[in-house]
Design a protein around this motif. Structure first.
Motif, PDB file in Angstrom:
ATOM      1  N   LEU A  29     -14.068  10.615  34.548  1.00 51.24           N
ATOM      2  CA  LEU A  29     -14.518  10.216  33.213  1.00 51.24           C
ATOM      3  C   LEU A  29     -14.558  11.408  32.265  1.00 51.24           C
ATOM      4  O   LEU A  29     -14.153  11.304  31.103  1.00 51.24           O
ATOM      5  CB  LEU A  29     -15.894   9.550  33.301  1.00 51.24           C
ATOM      6  CG  LEU A  29     -15.916   8.195  34.018  1.00 51.24           C
ATOM      7  CD1 LEU A  29     -17.344   7.808  34.381  1.00 51.24           C
ATOM      8  CD2 LEU A  29     -15.250   7.127  33.180  1.00 51.24           C
ATOM      9  N   THR A  30     -15.011  12.542  32.768  1.00 53.38           N
ATOM     10  CA  THR A  30     -15.054  13.756  31.949  1.00 53.38           C
ATOM     11  C   THR A  30     -13.643  14.189  31.560  1.00 53.38           C
ATOM     12  O   THR A  30     -13.393  14.560  30.411  1.00 53.38           O
ATOM     13  CB  THR A  30     -15.778  14.889  32.702  1.00 53.38           C
ATOM     14  OG1 THR A  30     -17.110  14.462  32.992  1.00 53.38           O
ATOM     15  CG2 THR A  30     -15.822  16.159  31.872  1.00 53.38           C
ATOM     16  N   SER A  33     -19.960   7.667  29.440  1.00 52.62           N
ATOM     17  CA  SER A  33     -19.777   7.071  30.770  1.00 52.62           C
ATOM     18  C   SER A  33     -19.973   8.119  31.863  1.00 52.62           C
ATOM     19  O   SER A  33     -20.564   7.840  32.910  1.00 52.62           O
ATOM     20  CB  SER A  33     -18.388   6.447  30.887  1.00 52.62           C
ATOM     21  OG  SER A  33     -18.242   5.410  29.943  1.00 52.62           O
ATOM     22  N   ALA A  34     -19.471   9.319  31.622  1.00 53.64           N
ATOM     23  CA  ALA A  34     -19.650  10.402  32.590  1.00 53.64           C
ATOM     24  C   ALA A  34     -21.130  10.734  32.737  1.00 53.64           C
ATOM     25  O   ALA A  34     -21.616  10.958  33.852  1.00 53.64           O
ATOM     26  CB  ALA A  34     -18.862  11.635  32.162  1.00 53.64           C
ATOM     27  N   SER A  35     -21.854  10.743  31.638  1.00 56.79           N
ATOM     28  CA  SER A  35     -23.282  11.014  31.680  1.00 56.79           C
ATOM     29  C   SER A  35     -24.006   9.929  32.472  1.00 56.79           C
ATOM     30  O   SER A  35     -24.877  10.220  33.301  1.00 56.79           O
ATOM     31  CB  SER A  35     -23.837  11.097  30.258  1.00 56.79           C
ATOM     32  OG  SER A  35     -25.211  11.369  30.277  1.00 56.79           O
ATOM     33  N   TRP A  36     -23.655   8.678  32.244  1.00 53.93           N
ATOM     34  CA  TRP A  36     -24.270   7.569  32.975  1.00 53.93           C
ATOM     35  C   TRP A  36     -24.011   7.717  34.479  1.00 53.93           C
ATOM     36  O   TRP A  36     -24.937   7.578  35.284  1.00 53.93           O
ATOM     37  CB  TRP A  36     -23.712   6.231  32.477  1.00 53.93           C
ATOM     38  CG  TRP A  36     -24.282   5.065  33.216  1.00 53.93           C
ATOM     39  CD1 TRP A  36     -25.435   4.402  32.928  1.00 53.93           C
ATOM     40  CD2 TRP A  36     -23.733   4.453  34.392  1.00 53.93           C
ATOM     41  NE1 TRP A  36     -25.638   3.413  33.859  1.00 53.93           N
ATOM     42  CE2 TRP A  36     -24.613   3.413  34.758  1.00 53.93           C
ATOM     43  CE3 TRP A  36     -22.600   4.667  35.152  1.00 53.93           C
ATOM     44  CZ2 TRP A  36     -24.381   2.603  35.865  1.00 53.93           C
ATOM     45  CZ3 TRP A  36     -22.370   3.860  36.252  1.00 53.93           C
ATOM     46  CH2 TRP A  36     -23.256   2.839  36.602  1.00 53.93           C
ATOM     47  N   ALA A  37     -22.773   8.012  34.856  1.00 50.26           N
ATOM     48  CA  ALA A  37     -22.440   8.153  36.281  1.00 50.26           C
ATOM     49  C   ALA A  37     -23.203   9.328  36.892  1.00 50.26           C
ATOM     50  O   ALA A  37     -23.693   9.234  38.024  1.00 50.26           O
ATOM     51  CB  ALA A  37     -20.937   8.335  36.460  1.00 50.26           C
ATOM     52  N   ASP A  58     -24.735  18.809  41.566  1.00 50.75           N
ATOM     53  CA  ASP A  58     -24.915  17.541  40.868  1.00 50.75           C
ATOM     54  C   ASP A  58     -25.735  17.728  39.600  1.00 50.75           C
ATOM     55  O   ASP A  58     -25.441  17.128  38.567  1.00 50.75           O
ATOM     56  CB  ASP A  58     -25.586  16.510  41.778  1.00 50.75           C
ATOM     57  CG  ASP A  58     -24.703  16.084  42.939  1.00 50.75           C
ATOM     58  OD1 ASP A  58     -23.483  16.366  42.893  1.00 50.75           O
ATOM     59  OD2 ASP A  58     -25.232  15.475  43.887  1.00 50.75           O
ATOM     60  N   LEU A  59     -26.746  18.584  39.657  1.00 50.96           N
ATOM     61  CA  LEU A  59     -27.552  18.850  38.467  1.00 50.96           C
ATOM     62  C   LEU A  59     -26.726  19.563  37.402  1.00 50.96           C
ATOM     63  O   LEU A  59     -26.860  19.277  36.214  1.00 50.96           O
ATOM     64  CB  LEU A  59     -28.787  19.678  38.831  1.00 50.96           C
ATOM     65  CG  LEU A  59     -29.868  18.934  39.608  1.00 50.96           C
ATOM     66  CD1 LEU A  59     -30.976  19.892  40.034  1.00 50.96           C
ATOM     67  CD2 LEU A  59     -30.439  17.794  38.800  1.00 50.96           C
ATOM     68  N   VAL A  60     -25.881  20.501  37.815  1.00 52.39           N
ATOM     69  CA  VAL A  60     -24.999  21.174  36.855  1.00 52.39           C
ATOM     70  C   VAL A  60     -24.035  20.161  36.246  1.00 52.39           C
ATOM     71  O   VAL A  60     -23.784  20.177  35.035  1.00 52.39           O
ATOM     72  CB  VAL A  60     -24.240  22.345  37.514  1.00 52.39           C
ATOM     73  CG1 VAL A  60     -23.164  22.893  36.587  1.00 52.39           C
ATOM     74  CG2 VAL A  60     -25.204  23.458  37.898  1.00 52.39           C
ATOM     75  N   MET A  61     -23.529  19.247  37.070  1.00 50.56           N
ATOM     76  CA  MET A  61     -22.617  18.215  36.574  1.00 50.56           C
ATOM     77  C   MET A  61     -23.319  17.327  35.545  1.00 50.56           C
ATOM     78  O   MET A  61     -22.761  17.029  34.484  1.00 50.56           O
ATOM     79  CB  MET A  61     -22.099  17.368  37.748  1.00 50.56           C
ATOM     80  CG  MET A  61     -20.997  16.420  37.374  1.00 50.56           C
ATOM     81  SD  MET A  61     -20.433  15.395  38.762  1.00 50.56           S
ATOM     82  CE  MET A  61     -19.936  16.606  39.959  1.00 50.56           C
TER      83      MET A  61
END
Length: 176
Positions: A16-17, A24-28, A70-73
């Motif tokens: 998505l990114t 959408s990327a933020s939601w995922a 995952d937090l960095v993502m």
């Protein structure tokens, strides 16, 4: 089942990114962080930052690598959405160079945004003049003292990479 879902969500965030689908990327990424695990993963309610909230880093033990990544993502998706304070809040306990840089740069950009807003409120055009209202100094980035303190400590501990040094130089230039 949870590891497979986490793997799929990581893949979805990257896809998505790459396609510019930032919301959408933020939601995922938020769904990924919300998955149950044995590690200490913050919930969505624990990761929302208020404007008045203290932006100092949390002193915690090192996180599991997957959780940290995952937090960095997640923070990167917030950064891409120009939610700088939210990104910095997510990374308040970041230990790796990428997470720490993204946190510091998010704080810097949040401060710059607020500085621009203050300059407009004072009637200036982008804060170019040295004084806006008679006797009142021009708007400044309120995050600079915190950034200078954190970057100075990291510098003293030989904890800055090239990107950290770049940001430290930028902060020092802005404080002069």
């Amino acid at each position: 089942l949870v590891p497979m879902a986490a793997s799929e969500l990581r893949r979805a965030v990257r896809a998505l990114t790459a396609r510019g689908l930032r919301s959408s990327a933020s939601w995922a990424a938020e769904q990924l962080i919300g998955l149950p695990s044995s590690g200490d993963i913050p919930t969505a309610s624990a990761t929302s930052a208020n404007d008045d909230e203290d932006m100092r880093p949390v002193e915690e033990g090192a996180r599991d690598d997957d959780v940290g990544d995952d937090l960095v993502m997640l923070a990167k998706t917030y950064f891409d959405l120009n939610e700088f304070k939210r990104a910095a809040h997510i990374l308040r306990s970041a230990k790796g160079p990428c997470g720490r840089f993204l946190r510091w740069y998010s704080l810097f950009l949040a401060g710059e945004r607020r500085k621009s807003e203050e300059a407009l409120e004072e009637g200036g055009a982008g804060g170019s003049a040295t004084t806006g209202v008679v006797g009142k100094a021009r708007a400044t980035n309120q995050m600079l003292p915190l950034l200078q303190e954190e970057l100075s400590a990291a510098s003293s501990a030989n904890g800055l990479d090239a990107f950290g040094w770049y940001l430290y130089a930028l902060v020092l230039r802005e404080t002069m």
